[in-house]
Scaffold this motif. Structure first.
Motif, PDB file in Angstrom:
ATOM      1  N   GLY A  15     -75.405   8.672 -31.927  1.00 41.26           N
ATOM      2  CA  GLY A  15     -74.671   7.440 -32.188  1.00 41.26           C
ATOM      3  C   GLY A  15     -75.244   6.560 -33.272  1.00 41.26           C
ATOM      4  N   VAL A  16     -76.348   6.971 -33.932  1.00 40.62           N
ATOM      5  CA  VAL A  16     -76.974   6.073 -34.908  1.00 40.62           C
ATOM      6  C   VAL A  16     -76.001   5.769 -36.043  1.00 40.62           C
ATOM      7  CG1 VAL A  16     -78.078   8.011 -36.137  1.00 40.62           C
ATOM      8  CG2 VAL A  16     -78.952   5.679 -36.415  1.00 40.62           C
ATOM      9  N   SER A  17     -75.873   4.483 -36.340  1.00 39.72           N
ATOM     10  CA  SER A  17     -75.028   4.042 -37.450  1.00 39.72           C
ATOM     11  C   SER A  17     -75.828   3.266 -38.484  1.00 39.72           C
ATOM     12  CB  SER A  17     -73.885   3.160 -36.931  1.00 39.72           C
ATOM     13  OG  SER A  17     -74.395   1.984 -36.308  1.00 39.72           O
ATOM     14  N   HIS A  18     -76.889   2.589 -38.047  1.00 41.77           N
ATOM     15  CA  HIS A  18     -77.732   1.775 -38.921  1.00 41.77           C
ATOM     16  C   HIS A  18     -79.199   1.969 -38.540  1.00 41.77           C
ATOM     17  CE1 HIS A  18     -73.855  -0.345 -38.975  1.00 41.77           C
ATOM     18  NE2 HIS A  18     -74.231  -1.026 -40.047  1.00 41.77           N
ATOM     19  N   VAL A  19     -80.073   1.767 -39.522  1.00 47.50           N
ATOM     20  CA  VAL A  19     -81.496   1.660 -39.244  1.00 47.50           C
ATOM     21  C   VAL A  19     -82.014   0.403 -39.926  1.00 47.50           C
ATOM     22  CG1 VAL A  19     -82.062   3.198 -41.193  1.00 47.50           C
ATOM     23  CG2 VAL A  19     -83.770   2.766 -39.403  1.00 47.50           C
ATOM     24  N   ILE A  20     -82.768  -0.394 -39.188  1.00 43.44           N
ATOM     25  CA  ILE A  20     -83.460  -1.556 -39.750  1.00 43.44           C
ATOM     26  C   ILE A  20     -84.919  -1.155 -39.917  1.00 43.44           C
ATOM     27  CG2 ILE A  20     -84.091  -3.973 -39.449  1.00 43.44           C
ATOM     28  CD1 ILE A  20     -81.671  -4.299 -37.628  1.00 43.44           C
ATOM     29  N   ILE A  21     -85.419  -1.205 -41.152  1.00 43.41           N
ATOM     30  CA  ILE A  21     -86.768  -0.732 -41.459  1.00 43.41           C
ATOM     31  C   ILE A  21     -87.688  -1.917 -41.713  1.00 43.41           C
ATOM     32  CG2 ILE A  21     -88.181   0.679 -43.004  1.00 43.41           C
ATOM     33  CD1 ILE A  21     -85.623   2.277 -43.665  1.00 43.41           C
ATOM     34  N   LEU A  22     -88.706  -2.062 -40.878  1.00 42.95           N
ATOM     35  CA  LEU A  22     -89.751  -3.076 -41.053  1.00 42.95           C
ATOM     36  C   LEU A  22     -91.092  -2.347 -41.037  1.00 42.95           C
ATOM     37  CD1 LEU A  22     -90.780  -5.975 -41.285  1.00 42.95           C
ATOM     38  CD2 LEU A  22     -90.605  -6.176 -38.787  1.00 42.95           C
ATOM     39  N   GLU A  23     -91.512  -1.854 -42.173  1.00 40.98           N
ATOM     40  CA  GLU A  23     -92.721  -1.046 -42.300  1.00 40.98           C
ATOM     41  C   GLU A  23     -93.444  -1.412 -43.594  1.00 40.98           C
ATOM     42  OE1 GLU A  23     -94.165   1.584 -40.578  1.00 40.98           O
ATOM     43  OE2 GLU A  23     -92.598   2.589 -39.400  1.00 40.98           O
ATOM     44  N   GLY A  24     -94.764  -1.227 -43.603  1.00 42.53           N
ATOM     45  CA  GLY A  24     -95.518  -1.374 -44.835  1.00 42.53           C
ATOM     46  C   GLY A  24     -96.775  -2.200 -44.734  1.00 42.53           C
ATOM     47  N   VAL A  25     -96.838  -3.147 -43.788  1.00 40.56           N
ATOM     48  CA  VAL A  25     -98.018  -4.011 -43.738  1.00 40.56           C
ATOM     49  C   VAL A  25     -99.273  -3.215 -43.411  1.00 40.56           C
ATOM     50  CG1 VAL A  25     -97.772  -4.669 -41.288  1.00 40.56           C
ATOM     51  CG2 VAL A  25     -98.889  -6.226 -42.902  1.00 40.56           C
ATOM     52  N   ASN A  26     -99.161  -2.175 -42.591  1.00 40.67           N
ATOM     53  CA  ASN A  26    -100.352  -1.382 -42.263  1.00 40.67           C
ATOM     54  C   ASN A  26    -100.815  -0.531 -43.436  1.00 40.67           C
ATOM     55  OD1 ASN A  26    -100.786  -2.250 -39.585  1.00 40.67           O
ATOM     56  ND2 ASN A  26     -99.147  -0.918 -38.851  1.00 40.67           N
TER      57      ASN A  26
END
Length: 394
Positions: free
Chosen positions: A263-274
């Protein structure tokens, strides 16, 4: 004698599914290898695991996804039960259901594999809390886990899967074996996957409160009438875009933890600080903005190839954290400027601005800082969830 045409028609009908299925992921925990040394892991032989999850969307039926994906040995499951959750791991009267696999109770999950349960005739409303109980006759010495849960789990001796209240319990920290709850609806439902690190995983959220920002986003969607839009939290504490830490890097797990989600329609990506912080802490050359942006572009291309929309979130301020550096800050600012202006993704959410100190945007505002200058507190998670324009997710 029946004609060959009629026989062929009967065979075709018998091969057709009894009813159309529209499954979507309503809750998830990304599978991980246990980092606890073997000698310090609890002995789960002939014990029952009981864990509570809160789903996002409801449905007419549910099924469980159990995981042995990070394990090198087959895993024997005894009885498995699911029920509506009461307090402190108790089940609500009259709601207990036996979970079957291929129409049988108990199963063996092969090494490196997940296992879906049979559909369970258990109508559930959105934001319902479920209790999942698993008996492990032979234990699980290298069980697949999710190291952070922000929820209390329990183990108890013997098979207590059907017990409304287990006895002689020991509390359990990580998620163990459970990896997803999926729901079926007559109308197609959609799932928003939130991909991230400890900030998405909910580290430092109040335990047993469902106050992580993806939890609060799920509540907002329901209040806005988007009742068939769920949220699956694919956060992993310490996760990075490009290198290994606790769990596979984001590019390595993108297909399994995002694109393969029903059912995935969207992904919200919050990555990078590490990635930025680790370079400073390990005294390695700081990653240039183009390297971080290149990782985002890889995920955008792979998602768009599967018809999944990508919403990029700006990297949160972290000045004052133990691994902050001026070089890392310069990269963060440049990457965030690109996120705010690029047309390559399907939109962005400015989570950095939502939690930043107006007097020093490199630093998280104190009302939202749990105290380490890196992780938001419950109030910080709330403003992050509120900053997301729901129109991006329609």
């Amino acid at each position: 004698m029946r004609s060959l045409l009629s026989i062929g028609l009967l065979l075709a009908l018998s091969a057709a599914p009894a009813q159309a299925q529209s499954w979507s992921r309503s809750w998830m925990a990304a599978p991980l290898v246990s980092r606890t040394p073997p000698e310090k892991r609890p002995d789960l032989s002939n014990r029952t695991l009981r864990q509570v999850v809160r789903i996002s969307t409801g449905g007419t039926r549910i099924r469980l996804r159990l995981s042995n994906e990070m394990s090198t040995q087959p895993l024997l499951l005894g009885a498995v039960h699911v029920a509506l959750a009461g307090d402190n791991g108790e089940t609500l009267p009259g709601t207990d259901q036996i979970v079957t696999f291929n129409q049988a109770q108990g199963a063996t999950i092969p090494a490196r594999a997940p296992l879906l349960s049979d559909p369970i005739a258990m109508p559930v409303k959105p934001l319902t809390r479920l209790t999942i109980s698993i008996h492990l006759p032979q234990g699980a010495p290298d069980a697949t886990v999710h190291s952070y849960s922000a929820a209390t789990g329990w183990t108890a001796p013997g098979d207590q899967t059907a017990a409304p209240r287990m006895t002689d319990t020991t509390t359990l920290g990580p998620r163990v074996i459970i990896a997803g709850v999926e729901v079926e609806n007559r109308k197609p439902a959609r799932t928003i996957v939130t991909l991230g690190d400890s900030i998405t995983d909910g580290v430092r959220a109040t335990p047993d409160s469902n106050r992580r920002w993806p939890d609060l986003l799920a509540e907002r969607l329901q209040k806005a009438g988007m009742t068939l839009t769920g949220v699956a939290n694919a956060g992993i504490s310490a996760n990075r875009l490009l290198s290994e830490a606790d769990g596979y890097n984001a590019l390595a797990r993108f297909d399994s933890d995002v694109l393969a989600v029903p059912g995935v329609s969207h992904v919200i990506i919050l990555e990078g600080v590490n990635d930025l912080g680790a370079a400073a802490r390990e005294q390695r050359p700081m990653l240039p903005p183009a390297t971080i942006i290149g990782a985002y572009r890889q995920m955008i291309a792979r998602a768009h190839g599967r018809g999944v929309k990508v919403i990029l979130a700006t990297i949160l301020p972290y000045k004052g954290a133990g691994y902050w550096s001026e070089q890392g800050e310069a990269t963060r600012v440049a990457v965030n400027d690109w996120i705010r202006t690029t047309s390559e993704a399907d939109g962005h959410v400015d989570l950095a601005k939502a939690v930043a100190d107006p007097a020093d945007p490199a630093r998280m505002a104190k009302p939202y800082d749990v105290g380490d200058a890196l992780h938001p507190n419950d109030a910080g998670f709330a403003v992050m969830a509120d900053a997301i324009d729901l129109a991006l997710l329609r």
